[in-house]
Scaffold this active site. Structure first.
Site, mmCIF file in Angstrom:
data_model
loop_
_atom_site.group_PDB
_atom_site.id
_atom_site.type_symbol
_atom_site.label_atom_id
_atom_site.label_comp_id
_atom_site.label_asym_id
_atom_site.label_seq_id
_atom_site.Cartn_x
_atom_site.Cartn_y
_atom_site.Cartn_z
ATOM 1 N N THR A 132 0.823 -1.218 0.000
ATOM 2 C CA THR A 132 0.000 0.000 0.000
ATOM 3 C C THR A 132 0.853 1.263 0.000
ATOM 4 O OG1 THR A 132 -1.555 1.239 1.363
ATOM 5 C CG2 THR A 132 -0.106 -0.235 2.539
ATOM 6 N N ASP A 133 0.273 2.363 -0.454
ATOM 7 C CA ASP A 133 0.961 3.659 -0.375
ATOM 8 C C ASP A 133 1.005 4.191 1.056
ATOM 9 O OD1 ASP A 133 -1.733 4.374 -0.074
ATOM 10 O OD2 ASP A 133 -1.752 5.830 -1.708
ATOM 11 N N GLU A 134 0.204 3.590 1.960
ATOM 12 C CA GLU A 134 0.145 4.127 3.333
ATOM 13 C C GLU A 134 1.463 3.947 4.074
ATOM 14 O OE1 GLU A 134 -3.338 3.441 5.617
ATOM 15 O OE2 GLU A 134 -4.649 3.579 3.881
ATOM 16 N N TYR A 158 -2.214 -0.534 10.915
ATOM 17 C CA TYR A 158 -2.309 -1.192 9.595
ATOM 18 C C TYR A 158 -1.074 -0.894 8.761
ATOM 19 C CZ TYR A 158 -3.421 -1.618 4.634
ATOM 20 O OH TYR A 158 -3.360 -1.905 3.289
ATOM 21 N N LYS A 162 1.957 -3.352 7.366
ATOM 22 C CA LYS A 162 2.273 -3.529 5.949
ATOM 23 C C LYS A 162 3.738 -3.142 5.685
ATOM 24 C CE LYS A 162 -0.057 -4.616 2.949
ATOM 25 N NZ LYS A 162 -0.448 -5.950 2.395
HETATM 26 P P1 NAD Z 1 -9.714 -7.336 1.925
HETATM 27 O O1 NAD Z 1 -9.727 -7.061 3.379
HETATM 28 O O2 NAD Z 1 -10.915 -7.042 1.107
HETATM 29 O O3 NAD Z 1 -9.352 -8.871 1.674
HETATM 30 C C1 NAD Z 1 -8.337 -9.544 2.390
HETATM 31 C C2 NAD Z 1 -8.496 -11.039 2.139
HETATM 32 O O4 NAD Z 1 -7.441 -11.719 2.844
HETATM 33 C C3 NAD Z 1 -9.813 -11.612 2.656
HETATM 34 O O5 NAD Z 1 -10.394 -12.474 1.690
HETATM 35 C C4 NAD Z 1 -9.401 -12.382 3.907
HETATM 36 O O6 NAD Z 1 -10.250 -13.498 4.176
HETATM 37 C C5 NAD Z 1 -7.995 -12.817 3.539
HETATM 38 N N1 NAD Z 1 -7.170 -13.075 4.729
HETATM 39 C C6 NAD Z 1 -7.035 -12.281 5.820
HETATM 40 N N2 NAD Z 1 -6.198 -12.855 6.710
HETATM 41 C C7 NAD Z 1 -5.776 -14.022 6.143
HETATM 42 C C8 NAD Z 1 -4.878 -15.047 6.562
HETATM 43 N N3 NAD Z 1 -4.271 -14.994 7.752
HETATM 44 N N4 NAD Z 1 -4.666 -16.092 5.734
HETATM 45 C C9 NAD Z 1 -5.294 -16.173 4.533
HETATM 46 N N5 NAD Z 1 -6.156 -15.231 4.102
HETATM 47 C C10 NAD Z 1 -6.386 -14.170 4.888
HETATM 48 O O7 NAD Z 1 -8.446 -6.557 1.360
HETATM 49 P P2 NAD Z 1 -8.231 -5.829 -0.051
HETATM 50 O O8 NAD Z 1 -8.775 -4.459 0.039
HETATM 51 O O9 NAD Z 1 -8.668 -6.738 -1.117
HETATM 52 O O10 NAD Z 1 -6.641 -5.720 -0.060
HETATM 53 C C11 NAD Z 1 -5.842 -6.777 -0.589
HETATM 54 C C12 NAD Z 1 -4.381 -6.403 -0.428
HETATM 55 O O11 NAD Z 1 -4.124 -5.187 -1.120
HETATM 56 C C13 NAD Z 1 -3.960 -6.169 1.016
HETATM 57 O O12 NAD Z 1 -2.662 -6.702 1.180
HETATM 58 C C14 NAD Z 1 -3.954 -4.649 1.160
HETATM 59 O O13 NAD Z 1 -3.017 -4.255 2.135
HETATM 60 C C15 NAD Z 1 -3.530 -4.242 -0.234
HETATM 61 N N6 NAD Z 1 -4.015 -2.911 -0.682
HETATM 62 C C16 NAD Z 1 -5.341 -2.588 -0.608
HETATM 63 C C17 NAD Z 1 -5.769 -1.365 -1.106
HETATM 64 C C18 NAD Z 1 -7.233 -0.949 -1.064
HETATM 65 O O14 NAD Z 1 -7.547 0.205 -1.395
HETATM 66 N N7 NAD Z 1 -8.159 -1.833 -0.714
HETATM 67 C C19 NAD Z 1 -4.834 -0.466 -1.653
HETATM 68 C C20 NAD Z 1 -3.479 -0.832 -1.686
HETATM 69 C C21 NAD Z 1 -3.079 -2.066 -1.219
HETATM 70 O O1 DAU Z 2 -4.170 3.974 0.420
HETATM 71 C C1 DAU Z 2 -4.395 2.600 0.282
HETATM 72 C C2 DAU Z 2 -5.261 2.126 1.421
HETATM 73 O O2 DAU Z 2 -6.581 2.589 1.161
HETATM 74 C C3 DAU Z 2 -5.262 0.614 1.591
HETATM 75 O O3 DAU Z 2 -3.954 0.200 1.922
HETATM 76 C C4 DAU Z 2 -6.245 0.171 2.666
HETATM 77 O O4 DAU Z 2 -6.298 -1.238 2.739
HETATM 78 C C5 DAU Z 2 -7.619 0.719 2.302
HETATM 79 O O5 DAU Z 2 -8.551 0.381 3.315
HETATM 80 C C6 DAU Z 2 -7.562 2.230 2.105
HETATM 81 O O6 DAU Z 2 -7.310 2.900 3.354
HETATM 82 P P1 DAU Z 2 -8.085 4.261 3.748
HETATM 83 O O7 DAU Z 2 -8.039 4.420 5.210
HETATM 84 O O8 DAU Z 2 -7.622 5.390 2.908
HETATM 85 O O9 DAU Z 2 -9.578 3.835 3.232
HETATM 86 P P2 DAU Z 2 -11.032 4.067 3.858
HETATM 87 O O10 DAU Z 2 -12.007 3.661 2.783
HETATM 88 O O11 DAU Z 2 -11.186 3.440 5.191
HETATM 89 O O12 DAU Z 2 -11.098 5.636 4.022
HETATM 90 C C7 DAU Z 2 -10.896 6.520 2.930
HETATM 91 C C8 DAU Z 2 -10.955 7.933 3.449
HETATM 92 O O13 DAU Z 2 -12.310 8.221 3.838
HETATM 93 C C9 DAU Z 2 -10.115 8.181 4.689
HETATM 94 O O14 DAU Z 2 -9.573 9.488 4.630
HETATM 95 C C10 DAU Z 2 -11.104 8.072 5.838
HETATM 96 C C11 DAU Z 2 -12.391 8.577 5.227
HETATM 97 N N1 DAU Z 2 -13.643 7.963 5.749
HETATM 98 C C12 DAU Z 2 -13.729 6.615 5.759
HETATM 99 C C13 DAU Z 2 -14.879 6.001 6.230
HETATM 100 C C14 DAU Z 2 -14.977 4.486 6.273
HETATM 101 C C15 DAU Z 2 -14.684 8.778 6.162
HETATM 102 O O15 DAU Z 2 -14.612 10.011 6.114
HETATM 103 N N2 DAU Z 2 -15.812 8.168 6.622
HETATM 104 C C16 DAU Z 2 -15.953 6.814 6.700
HETATM 105 O O16 DAU Z 2 -17.011 6.313 7.170
#
Ligand code: NAD
Ligand code: DAU
Length: 357
Positions: A132-134, A158, A162
């Protein structure tokens, strides 16, 4: 054959679906099915022998070793993680267990498997870690976007977990020569995103007449990427990425949260107006900010474009419209999550059809 971890989650399931839409190379999908794992995402693969689902934990090294020995994949694409920042604030332990320990155990199992391959198979093998970019921390309004050399400064449990996993992957390349690749991506949106994250939560709350909770002043900035673009970026890195390198993947699309929520309300006003003809914007409510809330993320995605020729295909306008339409057409999918019945899907619909557990 490739091994995907976390392929029942949001991005992982999109990746598996896209992969099998474009190639016949089978996927073994290892997922623990935590609350975030949903096999309904993969319902269209029922009976498809190219998809082998295994319910299991990446911390179960014996299981991972036996899957590697049995299926001899040419690559591991590692998505499995605890991914929600708010949950990491309330309960950080699971994030350390899965994101840090789990990645460590997966790396160890992969190292043992990879070390015993023939020289040609060793050369061809890849371990792609999805991050992630975080990990880069928070930007000021005029700071340049994150590049691959921006120092790590994670701020939430989180992002710290990561970051730790990224460092382990880096160390396995430098110390053992493992053929690793790391991608650091910005915020994804699109189909099958669990409705705890900003965009699907706002759509669901809007349609069910609930408040739209904006944290703080709503001016935190994220860089949004349509999920299928993330998947195509990962495929490019897997195919052509330089070993040991990291690639930032982003949408060139920075927007404050309030603007995102306004856009969602306006699309819903157009596509499914409220019965009382009021705008969904009237449901916006400001709530207490997330502790330690990062102000701004932005990805400089020039390296992946320059070296691998990847750019996102969707603009925000096309991607967000598709996303809203998808959620309007898949009300049942959201409802099954909200009422908890998605947890029974594997029992009722899926068992025995291309699954192994
Ligand atoms: P998600 O939470 O939707 O899915 C995670 C999946 O991993 C789920 O299916 C869960 O059951 C599985 N899982 C969790 N713990 C596990 C374990 N111990 N063993 C096996 N499986 C397990 O997450 P996502 O949003 O699809 O993100 C996927 C990946 O991409 C993550 O590594 C996250 O850090 C990264 N990522 C997400 C975003 C985003 O915006 N969602 C952005 C950048 C990077
Ligand atoms: O940047 C990549 C990341 O983006 C991933 O690594 C994470 O897995 C993914 O969950 C996401 O993280 P964020 O914290 O940015 O996503 P989230 O959707 O939780 O929140 C997006 C923005 O919106 C953040 O600034 C918080 C705000 N927010 C979120 C929720 C759920 C609100 O204002 N209200 C809300 O109810």
């Amino acid at each position: 054959m490739i091994l995907v971890t976390g392929g029942a989650g949001f991005i992982g399931s999109n990746f598996v679906l896209d992969w099998l839409a474009q190639s016949d190379e089978p996927v073994i999908n290892l997922d623990k099915l935590t609350y975030a794992g949903n096999l309904e995402n993969l319902a269209s693969l029922q009976g498809d022998s190219r998809h082998i689902f295994v319910q299991g934990d990446i911390n179960d090294r014996a299981l991972v070793e036996s899957l590697l020995a049995q299926h001899t994949p040419r690559a591991i694409v590692h998505f499995a993680a605890e991914s929600h920042v708010d949950r990491s604030i309330h309960g950080p332990e699971d994030f350390v267990i899965t994101n840090v320990n789990g990645t460590f155990h997966l790396l160890e199992a992969a190292r043992g498997y990879w070390s015993a391959l023939s020289p040609a198979e060793k050369d061809a093998f890849r371990f792609l870690h999805v991050s992630t970019d975080e990990v880069y921390g928070s930007l000021g309004p005029n700071d340049p976007a994150f590049t691959e050399t921006t120092p790590y400064a994670p701020n939430s449990p989180y992002s710290a977990s990561k970051a730790a996993s990224d460092h382990l992957v880096r160390a396995y390349h430098h110390t053992y020569g493992m053929p690793t690749l790391t991608t650091n991506c910005s915020n994804n949106y699109g189909p099958y995103q669990f409705p705890e994250k900003l965009i699907p939560l706002m759509i669901h709350n809007a349609l069910t007449g609930k408040p739209l909770p904006i944290y703080g002043d709503g001016m935190n900035v994220r860089d949004w990427l349509y999920v299928s673009d993330h998947c195509s970026g990962i495929r490019e890195v897997l195919g052509k990425g330089k070993l040991g390198e990291t690639y930032n993947i982003g949408g060139w699309n920075e927007k404050p949260n309030l603007e995102i929520v306004h856009t969602l309300c306006d699309l819903l006003d157009e596509l499914q107006p409220r019965a009382d003809k009021q705008s969904y914007r009237s449901q916006i409510t400001y709530v207490t900010d997330r502790p330690g809330h990062d102000r701004r993320y932005a990805i400089d995605a020039r390296k992946i474009e320059r070296e691998l020729g990847w750019r996102p295909a969707e603009t925000f306008d096309t991607g967000i419209r598709k996303t809203v339409q998808w959620y309007l057409q898949h009300g049942e999918w959201v409802e099954h999550i909200v009422n908890g019945s998605y947890r029974q899907w594997v029992e009722k619909q899926y068992r025995g059809l291309g699954t192994q557990d």
